[in-house]
Scaffold this motif. Structure first.
Motif, PDB file in Angstrom:
ATOM      1  N   GLN A   6       5.267  -0.069   3.172  1.00  0.00           N
ATOM      2  CA  GLN A   6       3.801  -0.426   2.284  1.00  0.00           C
ATOM      3  C   GLN A   6       4.272  -2.021   1.960  1.00  0.00           C
ATOM      4  O   GLN A   6       3.138  -2.667   2.152  1.00  0.00           O
ATOM      5  CB  GLN A   6       3.927   0.352   1.063  1.00  0.00           C
ATOM      6  CG  GLN A   6       4.074   1.936   1.192  1.00  0.00           C
ATOM      7  CD  GLN A   6       4.126   2.698  -0.011  1.00  0.00           C
ATOM      8  OE1 GLN A   6       4.080   2.135  -0.963  1.00  0.00           O
ATOM      9  NE2 GLN A   6       4.219   4.008   0.300  1.00  0.00           N
ATOM     10  N   ARG A   7       5.140  -2.161   1.497  1.00  0.00           N
ATOM     11  CA  ARG A   7       5.027  -3.666   0.922  1.00  0.00           C
ATOM     12  C   ARG A   7       4.988  -4.863   2.108  1.00  0.00           C
ATOM     13  O   ARG A   7       4.265  -5.902   2.085  1.00  0.00           O
ATOM     14  CB  ARG A   7       6.408  -4.228   0.203  1.00  0.00           C
ATOM     15  CG  ARG A   7       6.338  -3.289  -1.229  1.00  0.00           C
ATOM     16  CD  ARG A   7       4.931  -3.697  -1.993  1.00  0.00           C
ATOM     17  NE  ARG A   7       4.572  -5.038  -2.138  1.00  0.00           N
ATOM     18  CZ  ARG A   7       4.712  -5.686  -3.402  1.00  0.00           C
ATOM     19  NH1 ARG A   7       5.201  -5.130  -4.512  1.00  0.00           N
ATOM     20  NH2 ARG A   7       4.461  -7.090  -3.614  1.00  0.00           N
ATOM     21  N   ASN A  48      10.193   3.754   2.959  1.00  0.00           N
ATOM     22  CA  ASN A  48       8.810   4.085   2.866  1.00  0.00           C
ATOM     23  C   ASN A  48       8.069   2.797   2.123  1.00  0.00           C
ATOM     24  O   ASN A  48       7.134   2.226   2.172  1.00  0.00           O
ATOM     25  CB  ASN A  48       8.261   5.309   2.136  1.00  0.00           C
ATOM     26  CG  ASN A  48       8.635   6.599   3.104  1.00  0.00           C
ATOM     27  OD1 ASN A  48       8.684   6.117   4.390  1.00  0.00           O
ATOM     28  ND2 ASN A  48       9.096   7.730   2.587  1.00  0.00           N
ATOM     29  N   TYR A  49       8.882   2.550   0.796  1.00  0.00           N
ATOM     30  CA  TYR A  49       8.406   1.520   0.012  1.00  0.00           C
ATOM     31  C   TYR A  49       8.284  -0.028   0.958  1.00  0.00           C
ATOM     32  O   TYR A  49       7.335  -0.687   0.673  1.00  0.00           O
ATOM     33  CB  TYR A  49       9.414   1.252  -1.318  1.00  0.00           C
ATOM     34  CG  TYR A  49       8.763   0.478  -2.173  1.00  0.00           C
ATOM     35  CD1 TYR A  49       7.542   0.492  -3.041  1.00  0.00           C
ATOM     36  CD2 TYR A  49       9.219  -1.015  -2.018  1.00  0.00           C
ATOM     37  CE1 TYR A  49       7.282  -0.538  -3.665  1.00  0.00           C
ATOM     38  CE2 TYR A  49       9.025  -1.737  -3.132  1.00  0.00           C
ATOM     39  CZ  TYR A  49       7.823  -1.639  -3.962  1.00  0.00           C
ATOM     40  OH  TYR A  49       7.485  -2.914  -4.764  1.00  0.00           O
ATOM     41  N   GLU A  71       3.519  -4.422   4.908  1.00  0.00           N
ATOM     42  CA  GLU A  71       2.292  -4.336   5.458  1.00  0.00           C
ATOM     43  C   GLU A  71       1.048  -5.092   4.486  1.00  0.00           C
ATOM     44  O   GLU A  71       0.211  -5.554   5.010  1.00  0.00           O
ATOM     45  CB  GLU A  71       1.748  -2.812   5.896  1.00  0.00           C
ATOM     46  CG  GLU A  71       0.432  -2.723   6.508  1.00  0.00           C
ATOM     47  CD  GLU A  71       0.073  -1.328   6.750  1.00  0.00           C
ATOM     48  OE1 GLU A  71      -0.809  -1.220   7.742  1.00  0.00           O
ATOM     49  OE2 GLU A  71       0.718  -0.464   6.177  1.00  0.00           O
ATOM     50  N   ALA A  72       1.443  -4.959   3.342  1.00  0.00           N
ATOM     51  CA  ALA A  72       0.569  -5.429   2.156  1.00  0.00           C
ATOM     52  C   ALA A  72       0.971  -7.095   2.080  1.00  0.00           C
ATOM     53  O   ALA A  72       0.004  -7.579   1.513  1.00  0.00           O
ATOM     54  CB  ALA A  72       0.802  -4.677   1.028  1.00  0.00           C
ATOM     55  N   ARG A  87      -5.153  -4.247   4.114  1.00  0.00           N
ATOM     56  CA  ARG A  87      -3.876  -4.619   4.265  1.00  0.00           C
ATOM     57  C   ARG A  87      -3.631  -4.958   5.623  1.00  0.00           C
ATOM     58  O   ARG A  87      -4.296  -4.979   6.475  1.00  0.00           O
ATOM     59  CB  ARG A  87      -2.926  -3.514   4.001  1.00  0.00           C
ATOM     60  CG  ARG A  87      -2.802  -2.271   4.607  1.00  0.00           C
ATOM     61  CD  ARG A  87      -2.033  -1.297   4.038  1.00  0.00           C
ATOM     62  NE  ARG A  87      -2.126  -1.021   2.674  1.00  0.00           N
ATOM     63  CZ  ARG A  87      -1.109  -0.817   1.905  1.00  0.00           C
ATOM     64  NH1 ARG A  87       0.274  -0.669   2.332  1.00  0.00           N
ATOM     65  NH2 ARG A  87      -1.074  -0.796   0.555  1.00  0.00           N
ATOM     66  N   ARG A 107       3.467  -2.051  12.517  1.00  0.00           N
ATOM     67  CA  ARG A 107       3.359  -3.012  11.800  1.00  0.00           C
ATOM     68  C   ARG A 107       3.599  -4.418  11.899  1.00  0.00           C
ATOM     69  O   ARG A 107       3.277  -5.417  11.386  1.00  0.00           O
ATOM     70  CB  ARG A 107       3.885  -2.686  10.164  1.00  0.00           C
ATOM     71  CG  ARG A 107       3.287  -1.437   9.648  1.00  0.00           C
ATOM     72  CD  ARG A 107       3.988  -1.099   8.493  1.00  0.00           C
ATOM     73  NE  ARG A 107       3.293  -0.034   7.665  1.00  0.00           N
ATOM     74  CZ  ARG A 107       3.298   1.360   8.004  1.00  0.00           C
ATOM     75  NH1 ARG A 107       4.069   1.909   9.122  1.00  0.00           N
ATOM     76  NH2 ARG A 107       2.691   2.290   7.442  1.00  0.00           N
TER      77      ARG A 107
END
Length: 647
Positions: free
Chosen positions: A535-536, A531-532, A538-539, A438, A561
């Protein structure tokens, strides 16, 4: 004579022999002395000889597929013979010694055929389970004496004509993802491997006569459909699609539909594709019931493996879009002689599946003047529809000539544009993609006071990269209901993954704020949302811009990030002078404007733009050029609006 003609001739001979055997059976039941047992045995021997030939007739094949006993097959033949021979009705009436009963019944079958038992009438046994017979039972009439009729589809099947039952035609839609395309492109190697693996598992399941549900996990439904279709082509299966909204509501109707489809899938080479990505609780329960009563080849399109638990045997395949090198190869195949050097650029910027690439290439080929600009434009159009409903698309007009920033900030903006433009070289040609899971997108922060140029800088990047710019509307994303914010963000990021857009999170501190200490359930769910987002972001594979007036309020995990942080400082006098000089378009009539004097006022670029527009309207109202007096009047109004003292 072809093998099909041989089979049809053999099937006709079998039906003739079988109907003759039926006639003898019925006549013997009506008058035992009229027909000898030897004559019946001889007719049965002739019928069985044809049945066990190298070309089994349709009724034998039907019995094998649906598990009919010899007695059940005889009763079904009796009901179907009513459509084949006109004298069977009279023979039924004679055998039942009642002229008012010119039709088959369970009672007639019990008396007419050998080795027949009472359980032939039970709903769980094949004749009724597979809906092969229609029972015309009235409230006052016993089941055993009610008229029986073979279903029209089954009658035609026994005759040798096989087709999908009419009751399914309006529910199950033929699925061919390449329909309407001028060329069918080969699947990329990674997806072809998915299709080959699926085909092997289906063949193995067919030998065991038991099929798990083949779950296709991922967000790219078009790729899943293409893989399912390719699998069916390999296995000579007809692929159909069941839209969930067409499923009936009542349990009995769902069970009826599931059994009917399973029956058809045994009589025809069929497979079913069901899109289950966005299921509410009611639709999930309905689908679970349909799947529970079914045992056929079903491709279930799901988003995540854990998102649906139907408590049924499943086999999951993760389906992803083609890799960037595969997309480049697909572009080259689709564009043919027009590829030139366009394929690497398109594969670098856009993350498209094979079907989308084929459609864009077809549209471009149909235009008179094929050009790189048109091809790029069609790619942008193809990535817009889903995002247009989730975010606000900005009409970008600012260019590098319009933005006034210190050299260091301008250099960072150019670096951002260059990294987006050259991702394929670093990640694919130089091998960094193999080392990273990622973080292959470009996430940046624009920090600074309101009006210092953050939105304009985003427009400049969008124009330079020739991409759509979408501003995220927080009111349409953040929800007070648990789980809804994540769901909205998921839709947003998924829609943006096609690569044709820059995501611009204005006032990002409201969405990407610091995680707090958990004191109650609200804090816990707020942290889950953060938190979600971590993740998104970064992805995410594209360019995401977080704009904030309060840099220190953002969660520190976001800072790690971020690829770039561009600080937009309050403009100094030299910068303000240049902004003033560019504030009025060339066509605007001006007279005696002192830009050096105006630059002394402590204003941001956004405020200067507001003043220029208001001064222009004052000039238009007075039918005069824009003068210094009008600009000063507009400047005073701007200061009053900001509750500041004009000096």
């Amino acid at each position: 004579m072809t093998s099909l003609q041989d089979w049809q001739n053999n099937n006709s001979q079998y039906l003739n022999a079988a109907i003759q055997w039926l006639r003898l059976r019925l006549k013997h039941l009506a008058n035992p002395e009229a027909i000898s047992p030897e004559a019946i045995a001889q007719a049965e021997k002739q019928m069985n000889a044809i049945a066990h030939s190298q070309l089994p007739p349709a009724l034998i094949l039907l019995s094998q597929e649906l598990g009919l006993s010899e007695a059940e097959r005889s009763l079904l033949l009796l009901c179907a013979a009513m459509e084949f021979a006109t004298d069977i009705a009279q023979l039924c009436a004679d055998a039942q010694r009642n002229p008012n009963k010119p039709y088959p019944t369970f009672a007639l079958a019990l008396g007419c055929f050998d080795n027949i038992t009472w359980d032939i009438v039970l709903p769980r046994n094949p004749l009724r389970h597979w809906q092969l017979l229609e029972i015309a039972q009235t409230n006052a009439q016993p089941l055993t004496t009610s008229p029986l009729r073979a279903e029209e589809k089954i009658v035609n099947y026994i005759k040798g004509v096989n087709y999908l039952d009419d009751r399914l035609v309006n529910l199950m839609l033929p699925l061919n993802p390449w329909s309407g395309q001028s060329q069918r492109l080969p699947l990329p190697p990674s997806q072809q491997q998915n299709a080959d693996d699926l085909a092997q598992h289906i063949q193995r399941s067919h030998k065991n006569q038991y099929y798990p549900i083949f779950q296709l996990s991922g967000i790219d439904s078009p790729s899943k459909k293409a893989i399912a279709w390719e699998t069916c082509q390999k296995l000579n299966l007809q692929l159909y699609h069941l839209p969930l909204f067409l499923l009936p509501n009542s349990s009995s109707e769902i069970t009826h539909l599931a059994r009917l489809w399973q029956r058809e899938s045994r009589l025809l080479p069929l497979a079913l594709y069901i899109d289950a990505q966005d299921l509410d609780e009611k639709a999930s329960n309905t689908l679970r019931q349909f799947l529970t009563h079914n045992q056929s080849i079903i491709f279930l399109d799901i988003r995540e493996v854990s998102s649906h638990s139907f408590e049924l045997p499943t086999l999951t395949f993760d389906i992803a879009k083609p890799t960037p090198p595969e997309q480049q190869q697909t572009w080259e195949t689709a564009l043919q002689d027009h590829a030139n050097n366009q394929a690497p650029r398109l594969a670098n910027q856009f993350n498209l599946n094979t079907l989308a690439i084929a459609q864009i290439a077809q549209t471009a080929h149909q235009e008179d003047n094929f050009s790189t600009a048109q091809l790029w434009h069609h790619c942008l159009l193809s990535t817009r529809p889903r995002l247009d409903t989730l975010a606000q698309r900005l009409d970008t007009k600012a260019t590098w000539d319009n933005i006034i920033l210190p050299e260091a900030q301008l250099d960072l903006l150019h670096q951002i544009a260059d990294q987006v433009r050259h991702r394929s070289i670093v990640y694919d040609q130089w091998g960094f993609r193999d080392r990273l899971n990622r973080g292959m997108g470009v996430s940046v922060m624009f920090a600074g006071d309101s009006g210092t140029g953050k939105t304009m800088a985003a427009e400049v990047l969008a124009n330079d990269l020739r991409l759509n710019l979408y501003r995220i509307d927080l009111s349409s994303v953040v929800s007070k209901y648990i789980g809804e914010t994540e769901k909205n963000l998921r839709k947003l990021f998924d829609a943006a993954e096609d690569g044709g857009a820059i995501l611009f999170f204005d006032e990002a501190d409201a969405l990407f704020g610091k995680r707090s200490e958990v004191k109650d359930s609200h804090d816990r769910y707020a942290n889950i949302e953060t938190n979600y987002l971590l993740q998104r972001i970064e992805a995410y594979q594209g360019l995401a811009i977080l704009a904030t007036n309060l840099k220190n309020s953002l969660d520190s995990a976001f800072m790690r990030r971020l690829r770039f942080i561009v600080n937009f400082a309050f403009p100094g006098v030299p910068e303000r002078k240049v902004i003033w000089e560019k504030a009025f378009p060339p066509n605007t009539p001006t007279d005696g404007l002192d830009f050096q004097k105006l630059a002394k006022h402590n204003l941001t670029g956004g405020s200067i733009t507001n003043i220029a527009i208001n001064a222009a309207f004052l000039a238009a109202q007075n039918n005069t050029p824009v003068t210094m007096d009008l600009v000063i009047a507009a400047t005073k109004a701007e200061f009053r609006k900001m509750d500041k003292l004009f000096v």
